[in-house]
Design an enzyme around this catalytic site. Structure first.
Site, PDB file in Angstrom:
ATOM      1  CD  GLU A 181      -2.957  -1.189   2.165  1.00  0.00           C
ATOM      2  OE1 GLU A 181      -2.765  -0.802   3.253  1.00  0.00           O
ATOM      3  OE2 GLU A 181      -4.210  -1.560   1.769  1.00  0.00           O
ATOM      4  CD  GLU A 248      -4.211  -6.453   3.121  1.00  0.00           C
ATOM      5  OE1 GLU A 248      -5.010  -5.798   3.394  1.00  0.00           O
ATOM      6  OE2 GLU A 248      -3.127  -5.882   3.250  1.00  0.00           O
TER       7      GLU A 248
END
Length: 736
Positions: A181, A248
Site C-alpha cells: 500500500e 488480503e
C-alpha cells in the site's frame, strides 16, 4: 578461502551434489542440516549451521508450481503482536500461532508488512508454511507520494535487499513482496523489483500496487478485497497470463469475515487462482490493566492516546489471546483439503476429493456418525484406502437406518490425523462435512387439546389454560404477560414486537446502520389497531392485531399478526409485514421478546455451537446444543449484536425451576438468538466490562438475517445475504 583483512568480505562458492533429496513442501517440511566449518591448520575455528530444504519453484502461465506440482495458497496475514507485550513475541508464542494456523488448515502466511523475527522463518521451515516474505515498506497515509521521489528510492531498494538477503536461505519463503500500500509503485518500486531479481531469480515477486494485467511487471497478479464475483471474472478472463492472488480478503473485524466458503469454492474451481490470505490472523488488542478494577483489551484510544484508529485493530480469526473466534471453525472448514460431496446420500454414496497437493488420504482416519433430530445415534469408521493428491474416489458409508416419519437425520463424515504431527496430536480433525438425509414423510400434526378460557377487559384480553395464563395488551398489540405454572416468563410488555435492526457490527455494518438511522428503525413509534379476539372452539382462541410503526423520512411498516392459542399453551404466530421502502436494507425481519432473566438456560436444534450467520455458517454443523444465555454473548471487546444461530428447528429457554418457553419453526427454518442484553444496550457500551447487570433474556426470532460480509475493509454481504424491506409473511410457534 583466502585470508581476509579485518572487516573485509569475499564471496565463496561451493557445490555439494545431493541425489534425490526429500522435497520440502508445506505439507512435507523435510529439512536437512547444513554445516559450514572454517578450519585452520587442521583445527576447526568456527562452525555455522542452518536447516536446508530442497524444493523447486516455477510459474508456468497462470499456475504456481512447487516441485512440479500446481499449488493453492490458503493463508492468513499475520502481524507480530501479543496482548501482554505488543510487538515483542516469544518463540513459544510464535509456535502457538503456527500450531493454530496449521490447525485451521492454512498452508500459507504473509508477513505483513515487514520482516519478522528471524526465528519465525525457521519455524515456518520446520512446521511447514508457505511464506510470502514482505519488505518493510508501506506509506499508506501517503499513497503514491514516493513512486518517483528520488530521495527515498535507495531506502525502498535497501529494505527489499535486506528482506532478500536475510531470508533467502529459507525453504518456506516462496514469494518476495516489495511492500504494501504505497501506491502504484512507479519507477522506484520497479527499481526495487529489478534488484530483487538480480539477487534471487528463483522466486516470484509480488506487489499488489502494480495492479493486474499487461502493465504489471511482477510475476503474480494481485488484488485485495475483491469480491468473489470479480475474482471469478478475472479467473475466466484469458487476457490475463499470471497467477491471481488475493493478498488480503474477507476482513475479519469483530463479527464479520463473511463469504469465506464462497471465495474458496472459486479458488478451487479455477487453476488460474493461486488463493489468498485472510485479513488478518489475530485481533491486535493490548491488555490495559492500569486500573485493576477495569481491565480491558484495548483498541484505539484505550490508553488515552491520540490519534488512533479506534475499533480498527480488533480484526482477527482469533482473539488477541488466541482464543478462537467463531471465524476459526469457519476458516478451517472453508480451507479443508478434503472435499466430500453427496452422490446418493440416502444410500451412503459420497465422493472424496483429495485437494492436498503432496499428501495421500491414507494419512488420515475416516469416520462417520448419524444423528436423529440432532442427537448422534450411530457412528463408525470409514475405510478409505489410498487416494492420491488431486484424485477422487467414491465410497459407501456403511450406515443402516430405518427412518421414522417426521424425524430429521444428518450424516457427518470426518477425517482425523492417524499420527501425531508437529502442529497437532493424532486424532485431530482436519476435515468434515455434514449432509441432511431426505425425509420419508411428515409427522401428523397434533390437534389442539385442553380447554382454554377468554376474558376481555378494558385494556387487555386474558387467556387462561390449565397451567398457563397470557395477558394481551390491546394498546401494545402484543402479550404484556405470560405465566406458566405460576412462574413469570415475560417481562412487562415484553411480548413479540417486530425488530428490524441490530447493534451494528463494527465497522462492517456501518454502511447499513446509516440507512437504519435515516429510516428511524431504532426508535419506531408503534400504534396498534384492529385488535380482536375470538374463540372458535373450546380449545382454541385467536387474537389478531395490526401494528403500524412510524420512523423517520416517511418510513412506515405495517405488521399484521394473528396468534392462535391452544389449550395446551401452544401459540402459532402468523405474521404479514409490509414496508413503505422495499429497497431499504434491514438487519433482520423478525420479532423480539423480553423474557424474565431467570430464563437463563438455552438449548436449540440448529447450527452451532458458536454463533453463525447466513454467509458464515459452513463451519457450524446442525445439532442439539446446550449453553447458558450468558455464554451466547460472543466476547467481542466492543459489544455488538452477536450469538445468532442459523437453520434453527427449535430453541428453548428455561429457568432453574424448569419452567420455560420453546420457539419452533412453522413452515421454514428460523434464525434465533438469546442474549442477556438488547441491541440498545450493546450499541451504546464501549467495552464489554462496562455492560450493566442484565434485566432480561432477549429472544430474537427471525425469518431473515443480514449476513456479516466484510465491509469494514471489503465487500458488503452479497445480494443473496442482504435483507430488503420487502413484503414478507412468516410464522413461528411458541410452547410453554
Amino acid at each position: 578461502m583466502p585470508a581476509l583483512e579485518p572487516g573485509a568480505e569475499v564471496p565463496v562458492q561451493a557445490a555439494l551434489p545431493v541425489t534425490n533429496p526429500r522435497k520440502w513442501t508445506a505439507e512435507t517440511p523435510a529439512l536437512y542440516t547444513t554445516v559450514l566449518s572454517l578450519k585452520e591448520g587442521g583445527h576447526t575455528t568456527e562452525m555455522l549451521s542452518a536447516r536446508t530444504g530442497f524444493r523447486q519453484l516455477e510459474v508456468k502461465g497462470r499456475s504456481f508450481l512447487v516441485n512440479g506440482t500446481p499449488i493453492k495458497l490458503k493463508g492468513v496475514n499475520r502481524h507480530e503482536n501479543w496482548p501482554e507485550s505488543g510487538h515483542t513475541v516469544t518463540e513459544a508464542q510464535m509456535i502457538k500461532d503456527i500450531e493454530l494456523i496449521k490447525q485451521a488448515n492454512c498452508n500459507h502466511v504473509r508477513t505483513c508488512h515487514y520482516s519478522d523475527d528471524p526465528r519465525w522463518y525457521e519455524l515456518c521451515d520446520e512446521y511447514g508454511l508457505f511464506v510470502l516474505s514482505e519488505a518493510n515498506v508501506e506509506s499508506h497515509g501517503a499513497m503514491d507520494e514516493f513512486n518517483e521521489e528520488p530521495s527515498i528510492k535507495d531506502a525502498i531498494i535497501d529494505r527489499n535487499v535486506a528482506n532478500v538477503e536475510n531470508f533467502k536461505n529459507h525453504a518456506s519463503v516462496i514469494i518476495w513482496s516489495l511492500g504494501n500500500e504505497c501506491g502504484n509503485g512507479g519507477s522506484n518500486f520497479r527499481a526495487a523489483l529489478a534488484k530483487v531479481k538480480e539477487l534471487d531469480n528463483t522466486r516470484p515477486v509480488h506487489y499488489e500496487g502494480f495492479g493486474i494485467g499487461k502493465n504489471n511487471p511482477a510475476d503474480i497478479d494481485s488484488r485485495m478485497y475483491t469480491g468473489p464475483d470479480w475474482v471469478t471474472r478475472i479467473a475466466e478472463d484469458n487476457g490475463y497470463n499470471k497467477p491471481f492472488y488475493l493478498c488480503e480478503y474477507a476482513h475479519a473485524m469483530f463479527n464479520s469475515m463473511g463469504a469465506v466458503d464462497e471465495y474458496n469454492h472459486v479458488f478451487d474451481q479455477y487453476p488460474s487462482l493461486l488463493g489468498g490470505c485472510i485479513w488478518e490472523w489475530q485481533d491486535q488488542g493490548i491488555y490495559n490493566r492500569i486500573d485493576p478494577n477495569h481491565p480491558i483489551i484495548a483498541f484505539g484510544g484505550g490508553f488515552g492516546e491520540q490519534p488512533n484508529d479506534h475499533y480498527f485493530i480488533h480484526k482477527g480469526v482469533v482473539f488477541s489471546d488466541r482464543t478462537p473466534k467463531p471465524h476459526f471453525p469457519e476458516l478451517k472448514r472453508a480451507y479443508q483439503w478434503i472435499d466430500v460431496t453427496a452422490d446418493d446420500i440416502s444410500k451412503g454414496l459420497v465422493t472424496l476429493k483429495n485437494r492436498y497437493q503432496f499428501t495421500d488420504l491414507n494419512a488420515f482416519e475416516g469416520s462417520w456418525e448419524l444423528a436423529e433430530n440432532g442427537v448422534v445415534k450411530t457412528a463408525g469408521k470409514l475405510e478409505v484406502g489410498s487416494v492420491a493428491p488431486f484424485a477422487a474416489k467414491q465410497v459407501k458409508i456403511p450406515f443402516k437406518l430405518k427412518q421414522l416419519p417426521g424425524e430429521e437425520y444428518h450424516l457427518r463424515v470426518a477425517f482425523r490425523l492417524k499420527h501425531h504431527v508437529s502442529w497437532a496430536p493424532d486424532g485431530y480433525e482436519v476435515a468434515a462435512r455434514q449432509f441432511e438425509l431426505p425425509a420419508v414423510a411428515k409427522a401428523a400434526v397434533a390437534a389442539a387439546s385442553g380447554e382454554v378460557k377468554l376474558q376481555e377487559e378494558d385494556e387487555v384480553y386474558i387467556v387462561t389454560g390449565s397451567n398457563f395464563k397470557f395477558t394481551f395488551s390491546k394498546k401494545k398489540g402484543t402479550f404484556s404477560a405470560m405465566e406458566s405454572k405460576g412462574t413469570r416468563l415475560l417481562n412487562d410488555n415484553g411480548g413479540p414486537m417486530l425488530h428490524l435492526w441490530r447493534a451494528p457490527h463494527r465497522d462492517d455494518d456501518m454502511w447499513a446502520n446509516d440507512y437504519w438511522d435515516r429510516a428511524g428503525l431504532k426508535q419506531l413509534k408503534w400504534e396498534a389497531s384492529n385488535v380482536k379476539a375470538v374463540q372458535p372452539t373450546p380449545s382454541t382462541i385467536v387474537i389478531a392485531a395490526e401494528l403500524t410503526g412510524s420512523g423517520r423520512n416517511n418510513f412506515t411498516v405495517t405488521h399484521k399478526v394473528t396468534y392462535t392459542i391452544s389449550g395446551n399453551g401452544h401459540i402459532k404466530a402468523d405474521n404479514d409485514v409490509q414496508f413503505s421502502n422495499p429497497r431499504l436494507v434491514l438487519a433482520r425481519i423478525g420479532v423480539r421478546m423480553f423474557l424474565d432473566k431467570q430464563l437463563s438456560g438455552f438449548s436449540y436444534f440448529g447450527r452451532g455451537p458458536m454463533e453463525n450467520y447466513a454467509d458464515r455458517k459452513a463451519g457450524m454443523d446442525v445439532g442439539v446444543y446446550t449453553s447458558t444465555v450468558k455464554e451466547q454473548l460472543t466476547p467481542y471487546e466492543k459489544p455488538m449484536e452477536c450469538g445468532n444461530h442459523e437453520d434453527v428447528r427449535w430453541a428453548k429457554l428455561v429457568a432453574p425451576s424448569g419452567a420455560g418457553i420453546r420457539v419452533s419453526k412453522a413452515d421454514r427454518l428460523l434464525q434465533v438468538s438469546a442474549l442477556p442484553y438488547a441491541d440498545e444496550t450493546l450499541d451504546r457500551t464501549e467495552y464489554r466490562i462496562d455492560l450493566p447487570e442484565n434485566s432480561a433474556t432477549v429472544l430474537n426470532i427471525c425469518h431473515a438475517t443480514l449476513g456479516v460480509g466484510s465491509a469494514s475493509c471489503g465487500p458488503r454481504p452479497t445480494e443473496a445475504f442482504q435483507v430488503r424491506a420487502q413484503a414478507t409473511k412468516f410464522s413461528y410457534e411458541l410452547d410453554l
